[in-house]
Design a protein around this motif. Structure first.
Motif, PDB file in Angstrom:
ATOM      1  N   SER A   1      -5.018 -10.527  -5.104  1.00  0.00           N
ATOM      2  CA  SER A   1      -6.419 -10.578  -5.509  1.00  0.00           C
ATOM      3  C   SER A   1      -6.816  -9.547  -6.268  1.00  0.00           C
ATOM      4  CB  SER A   1      -7.419 -11.103  -4.321  1.00  0.00           C
ATOM      5  OG  SER A   1      -7.418  -9.830  -3.608  1.00  0.00           O
ATOM      6  N   THR A   2      -8.002  -9.927  -7.077  1.00  0.00           N
ATOM      7  CA  THR A   2      -8.621  -8.517  -7.877  1.00  0.00           C
ATOM      8  C   THR A   2      -9.054  -7.421  -6.976  1.00  0.00           C
ATOM      9  OG1 THR A   2      -9.396 -10.244  -9.206  1.00  0.00           O
ATOM     10  CG2 THR A   2     -10.375  -7.733  -9.441  1.00  0.00           C
ATOM     11  N   LEU A   3      -9.726  -7.630  -5.758  1.00  0.00           N
ATOM     12  CA  LEU A   3     -10.064  -6.738  -4.914  1.00  0.00           C
ATOM     13  C   LEU A   3      -8.761  -5.744  -4.572  1.00  0.00           C
ATOM     14  CD1 LEU A   3     -12.137  -5.049  -3.246  1.00  0.00           C
ATOM     15  CD2 LEU A   3     -11.387  -6.981  -1.246  1.00  0.00           C
ATOM     16  N   SER A   4      -7.875  -6.590  -4.427  1.00  0.00           N
ATOM     17  CA  SER A   4      -6.618  -5.729  -3.732  1.00  0.00           C
ATOM     18  C   SER A   4      -5.990  -4.816  -4.751  1.00  0.00           C
ATOM     19  CB  SER A   4      -5.596  -6.788  -3.230  1.00  0.00           C
ATOM     20  OG  SER A   4      -6.035  -7.437  -1.994  1.00  0.00           O
ATOM     21  N   LYS A   5      -6.076  -5.436  -6.201  1.00  0.00           N
ATOM     22  CA  LYS A   5      -5.607  -4.836  -7.274  1.00  0.00           C
ATOM     23  C   LYS A   5      -6.401  -3.387  -7.411  1.00  0.00           C
ATOM     24  CE  LYS A   5      -3.225  -8.338  -9.563  1.00  0.00           C
ATOM     25  NZ  LYS A   5      -3.583  -9.612 -10.307  1.00  0.00           N
ATOM     26  N   LEU A   6      -7.591  -3.643  -7.244  1.00  0.00           N
ATOM     27  CA  LEU A   6      -8.408  -2.368  -7.330  1.00  0.00           C
ATOM     28  C   LEU A   6      -8.187  -1.518  -6.475  1.00  0.00           C
ATOM     29  CD1 LEU A   6     -12.078  -3.918  -8.176  1.00  0.00           C
ATOM     30  CD2 LEU A   6     -10.448  -2.297  -9.863  1.00  0.00           C
ATOM     31  N   VAL A   7      -8.183  -1.556  -5.142  1.00  0.00           N
ATOM     32  CA  VAL A   7      -7.911  -0.958  -3.913  1.00  0.00           C
ATOM     33  C   VAL A   7      -6.309  -0.066  -4.359  1.00  0.00           C
ATOM     34  CG1 VAL A   7      -6.979  -0.809  -1.645  1.00  0.00           C
ATOM     35  CG2 VAL A   7      -8.865  -1.996  -2.247  1.00  0.00           C
TER      36      VAL A   7
ATOM     37  N   VAL B   1       0.737  -1.068  -0.074  1.00  0.00           N
ATOM     38  CA  VAL B   1       0.086  -0.075   0.151  1.00  0.00           C
ATOM     39  C   VAL B   1       0.903   1.316   0.100  1.00  0.00           C
ATOM     40  CG1 VAL B   1      -1.645   1.413   1.478  1.00  0.00           C
ATOM     41  CG2 VAL B   1      -2.101  -1.201   1.163  1.00  0.00           C
ATOM     42  N   THR B   2       1.829   1.245   0.864  1.00  0.00           N
ATOM     43  CA  THR B   2       2.615   2.362   1.059  1.00  0.00           C
ATOM     44  C   THR B   2       3.410   2.681  -0.499  1.00  0.00           C
ATOM     45  OG1 THR B   2       3.344   1.849   3.121  1.00  0.00           O
ATOM     46  CG2 THR B   2       4.750   3.200   1.959  1.00  0.00           C
ATOM     47  N   ALA B   3       3.787   1.373  -1.088  1.00  0.00           N
ATOM     48  CA  ALA B   3       4.871   1.780  -2.412  1.00  0.00           C
ATOM     49  C   ALA B   3       3.722   2.223  -3.490  1.00  0.00           C
ATOM     50  CB  ALA B   3       5.392   0.581  -2.774  1.00  0.00           C
ATOM     51  N   THR B   4       2.331   1.919  -3.459  1.00  0.00           N
ATOM     52  CA  THR B   4       1.470   2.348  -4.619  1.00  0.00           C
ATOM     53  C   THR B   4       0.989   3.542  -4.345  1.00  0.00           C
ATOM     54  OG1 THR B   4      -0.158   0.983  -3.548  1.00  0.00           O
ATOM     55  CG2 THR B   4       0.827  -0.092  -5.266  1.00  0.00           C
ATOM     56  N   PHE B   5       0.585   3.788  -2.812  1.00  0.00           N
ATOM     57  CA  PHE B   5       0.086   4.979  -2.586  1.00  0.00           C
ATOM     58  C   PHE B   5       1.033   6.297  -2.748  1.00  0.00           C
ATOM     59  CE2 PHE B   5      -0.787   8.661   0.263  1.00  0.00           C
ATOM     60  CZ  PHE B   5      -2.113   9.163  -0.008  1.00  0.00           C
TER      61      PHE B   5
END
Lengths: 464, 498
Positions: free
Chosen positions: B444-450, B420-424
């Protein structure tokens, strides 16, 4: 690395506007529309953030009298400096600094205090300024002109006052109603020109076969001394106004009173503040100064509004001015002039039966824009005067014709002129000529052009 | 509403234009994948043409329109940009392709590709080119090329450009945008030339330069920069640092105002933090037996890559000691300078917030003292301060909720947190299962969407994206349009009766 500065279209100037009040705001609005690069300086961050949101300009927060702030605003590259803060002294300081530190910059200062009004030409020369503008003084001049032409809604002066453009509405059952433009020769026995006609929402520059109707608002250009004959010929004889009732004792009222007293008119000033009344009696010994609230109906009746010849509402509160003028129109239908400083809603104001309306901020903006246009373009002709009419849809511009202008010596009928454009008159050393097809423009003439296009800065812009 | 669609149309047109680059690459390398790029370009051009066919009479643009337009524009950009990957079969799943493209445009550089080497040249170039476009911003590009009439277009620029208060270099938005892109291009070309001189093959040099310029970080080798020569690593590290500097500084330098440029407070903090962090990490990893020059280089490279949120790597820092890893994760949040192409919270925000904290503490000693927070030799406006506080709160809420949602995948906390840190913060590599040598495909797909949301929120400085999920916006927009329709119908009825 990269030394090049992004250049906009030619003729676009770097302009610094210091002070962002009513006049500053109007100037920013109109100068950005003309395509110049503006930097605005004001001490209040709030004002800066609002103006940069509204217009495409650079904002600098700081004191315009400080060299550091001015350099941050790009003084070195600037072509024009316009100082319109609330303080005359700061404006002068700012312009003086710019002249010294800037690069051949044209400096324009607003100076309003009557104490300095006599010395303005001297100050301008000594400090090397391009212009010193005084909105209240200009407003007063315009009001005085309107009082001397009570039938007109607006009066604009050209050719150093030798020619005037008057705007009025054709009354019911007037001789002009139903006439074609080309048939009007028989009515007027002298030089004149109908420049524009506004009917409903449309403004047109009429041709010969155009038929006038009652209710049209038309503008007529003629020699200044013929203006009263224009109104006489069409049966709109107005009694000459010999007195004026002025509400509000501010600077504009003072300047107006001086102008009117010089013409030996009777002036009555109604002012609320007793202290200011004392000052006015000292400054204007020949005027009658009444201490009272002009927005009070009983007060106006007591001072004889029913029998007054003309009425000028010049207080600092626009809403009061409007109400007082509406009231004055109702009780006696006399000539009224309303000063509006701040509020916008131009459409609504136009629909009210206010008589003439004077906007000091627009008067001054037009004066400055005329100068800036002339400065933007240095090919030998100059914009002498500029008026915006009908909500900016029509411009009337007076050009000075240089020795090399491409319009010289060619009969007007052979010039390839742009659409919707009228060469209204030529001023040859004070002689006003209403040109025909065979007439030619000569060097050193000034030419008055009326057009529905915008942005002309040179006489050659009238050509296709 | 109409003006938003009009701007969106122009964004699509611009993307169609950008597609010419991968198509050209495909022609040079005779790759048939180019056909799919051409197809997407045709779709973009057709849609863009439809939307920009008629210019709305009134281009009314307020804060709301600017933000909505930016958020929707970036979503549309990413969606159409990912189609070629799906159709060429290089990234068959739509969600993966979307993740990859968003990661590209937001200059994150987090990849779902386990093996990058098998990509065609045109797809590879498009991946890196998305970094370059996303770095300076597509709306800024739009403002530079499209003369727009009426009012100020600052709302568009403000919504897309990073930093607590976005200003202009010169009076006109268009001239400012042009200037920014000019500086950007000059720096990018300079890097590419240097890399070629240092022995990189031109295609890789161009991809690297675009990835560095946007502070993106897509590699074209699985081990990123570990197998390149020290000279190349130095060049890339220095340019990463350069692209993390506020572009106002380069503008001042280009005007020859070196003294003004060196006075930039944010840049001083930036350089100071990089130097301190490099020293600390060098000291911390010195025990591993590497030569000092290599240690310094790796420490500097990793500090630059994380601080500017680029995401290249010259060493697998996942294997480093705990202190170094913690420091790097901290720097991920600090980020680069405002007005640069980097992400993160931005140094100016952090410096101002720390100064505000100190001044608040001083208030306990002298409750009636008058205090000001000063930054870059100027008082910080109360409204700017408030904006910074709100920004921190917004970022905190997004990060915490994202960690919660991603943790549903059942991965360890370090992986979840650093992903999350690296994407945000638009960095790319994190630690553990998302470390420099790993990838993001296993989520998972949900995590990727987030994480797609996180990347966009991080790049656009959270507010445009949050606004899209703010119900009153849609309620008002729908309500306004319904009312307008009804009024128009009523007036038409009145006309027909008359």
């Amino acid at each position: 690395m990269m030394k090049t500065i992004v250049k906009n279209k030619p003729g676009s100037l770097q302009i610094i506007v210091v002070g962002c009040g009513k006049v500053g705001h109007t100037l920013v609005e109109q100068l950005t529309r003309e395509g110049h690069d503006l930097t605005v300086v004001d001490t209040q961050a709030q004002v800066i953030s609002e103006i940069t949101d509204e217009f495409d300009v650079l904002g600098i927060q700081g004191n315009g009298g400080s060299l550091r702030v001015l350099e941050e605003a790009g003084l070195q590259k600037a072509d024009v400096m316009i100082a319109v803060t609330g303080s005359d002294e700061l404006n002068l300081l700012c312009c003086t600094l710019s002249r010294k530190a800037g690069n051949d910059i044209a400096a324009i200062a607003r100076v309003r205090n009557p104490d300095y009004s006599e010395e303005l030409p001297y100050l301008r020369r000594q400090l090397g300024l391009a212009m010193i503008v005084n909105p209240e003084m200009e407003a007063a001049k315009e009001i005085a002109r309107l009082i001397s032409r009570p039938q007109a809604l607006t009066v604009n002066a050209f050719a150093k006052g030798h020619a005037e453009l008057v705007r009025f509405r054709i009354p019911k059952d007037n001789i002009l109603g139903g006439k074609r433009i080309m048939d009007l020769e028989s009515i007027f026995g002298f030089g004149y020109l109908i420049c524009t006609v506004e009917r409903g929402d449309d403004v047109v520059i009429p041709r010969g076969p155009f038929v006038l109707q009652e209710g049209d608002e038309i503008t007529v250009l003629s020699k200044a001394r013929d203006v009263h004959r224009v109104f006489e010929s069409i049966g709109m004889r107005g009694s000459t106004v010999r007195s004026c009732m002025v509400v509000g004792g501010g600077r504009a009222s003072y300047y107006l009173a001086r102008l009117l007293l010089d013409q030996h008119m009777d002036v009555k000033i109604i002012e609320k503040n007793r202290e200011r009344c004392r000052e006015l009696t000292a400054l204007l010994p020949r005027a009658l100064v009444v201490c009272g609230d002009g927005s009070n109906e009983a007060m106006l009746l007591e001072e004889g509004i029913e029998t007054a010849e003309s009425f000028a509402a010049l207080t600092g509160i626009d809403e009061e001015n409007i109400l007082m003028s509406l009231y004055a129109r109702r009780v006696s239908g006399l000539k009224t002039i309303t000063k509006i400083n701040r509020i916008t809603f131009n459409d609504v104001i136009d629909e009210l039966d206010l008589g003439s309306v004077v906007y000091p901020k627009y008067i001054i903006a037009e004066e400055i824009i005329a100068y800036v246009r002339a400065r933007a373009n240095s090919v030998g002709s100059n914009v002498e005067t500029l008026y915006h009419m009908f909500d900016n849809r029509v411009e009337a511009i007076e050009f000075h014709v240089g020795k090399t202008a491409p319009v010289i010596g060619i009969p007007l009928m052979q010039l390839q002129l742009k659409e919707n454009l009228l060469i209204a008159c030529i001023n040859r050393g004070g002689k006003i000529i209403f040109p025909r097809g065979q007439d030619v423009i000569e060097p050193d003439d000034t030419v008055i052009v009326v057009t529905t296009q915008s942005g002309f800065s040179d006489i050659r812009d009238i050509l296709r | 509403m109409k003006s938003v669609l009009y701007i969106l149309g122009w964004i699509l047109n611009i993307e169609a234009l950008f597609m010419l680059l991968p198509i050209g690459t495909a022609v040079i390398y005779r790759e048939h994948e180019g056909i799919w790029f051409a197809l997407v370009m045709a779709i973009l051009a057709a849609l863009g043409f439809l939307l920009t066919w008629r210019k709305p009479k009134q281009m009314r643009f307020y804060m709301r329109e600017g933000f909505v337009c930016t958020a929707l524009g970036w979503i549309a950009l990413s969606f159409f940009g990912c189609l070629p990957f799906v159709w060429t079969g290089e990234i068959p799943r739509l969600i993966d392709a979307l993740f990859e493209t968003v990661s590209g445009f937001t200059t994150t550089g987090a990849s779902i590709l386990p093996k990058v080497e098998f990509m065609s040249h045109c797809s590879m170039l498009w991946r890196c080119f998305t970094h370059w476009i996303g770095g300076m911003g597509v709306l800024v590009f739009l403002l530079a090329v499209l003369p727009m009439v009426g009012g100020s277009n600052m709302q568009l620029m403000r919504a897309e450009s990073p930093g607590p208060s976005v200003g202009k270099l010169v009076p006109k938005v268009r001239a400012t945008a042009l200037m920014l892109y000019r500086l950007y291009i000059v720096l990018t070309v300079a890097e590419a030339v240097l890399l070629i001189l240092a022995g990189m093959i031109p295609f890789e040099a161009i991809c690297t330069a675009m990835g560095t310029a946007g502070t993106g970080g897509f590699g074209f080798r699985n081990d990123s920069f570990m197998s390149f020569s020290p000279a190349i690593q130095w060049i890339v590290a220095v340019f990463m640092m350069l692209f993390g500097v506020n572009f106002n500084v380069y503008y001042l330098i280009s005007l020859g105002k070196l003294r003004d440029a060196s006075r930039c407070e944010e840049m001083r903090w930036y350089v100071g933090i990089i130097a301190a962090a490099t020293a600390l990490i060098t000291f911390n990893i010195a025990q591993t037996g590497m030569r000092l020059a290599d240690t310094v280089r790796h420490a500097y490279f990793q500090v630059c890559t994380v601080m500017t949120t680029t995401g290249f790597s010259s060493a697998d820092f996942d294997l480093w000691p705990g202190f170094s890893k913690a420091l790097l994760v901290m720097l991920m949040y600090v980020g680069a300078c405002a007005g640069s192409t980097g992400g993160g919270l931005k140094i100016s925000r952090i410096v101002i917030a720390v100064k505000a904290l100190l001044s608040y503490l001083g208030g306990f000693l002298h409750p009636h003292a008058v205090r000001r927070v000063r930054f870059e030799d100027k008082d910080v406006e109360a409204s700017t301060l408030f904006g910074i506080y709100i920004y921190f709160i917004g970022a905190f809420v997004i990060v915490v909720l994202s960690i919660l949602l991603v943790s549903l995948d059942g991965k360890d906390l370090v992986t979840t947190f650093t992903a999350v840190t690296a994407t945000f913060n638009n960095i790319g590599p994190g630690l553990a299962q998302v470390g420099p040598t790993a990838h993001y495909a296993h989520f998972s797909t949900l995590s990727k969407l987030v994480m797609i949301f996180d990347m966009l929120a991080g790049r656009l400085e959270i507010f445009p994206m949050l606004l899209l999920f703010y119900p009153p916006l849609w309620k008002e927009t729908v309500g306004d349009n319904l009312r307008r329709l009804r009024r128009r119908r009523r007036s038409r009825n009145a006309d027909s009766v008359a």
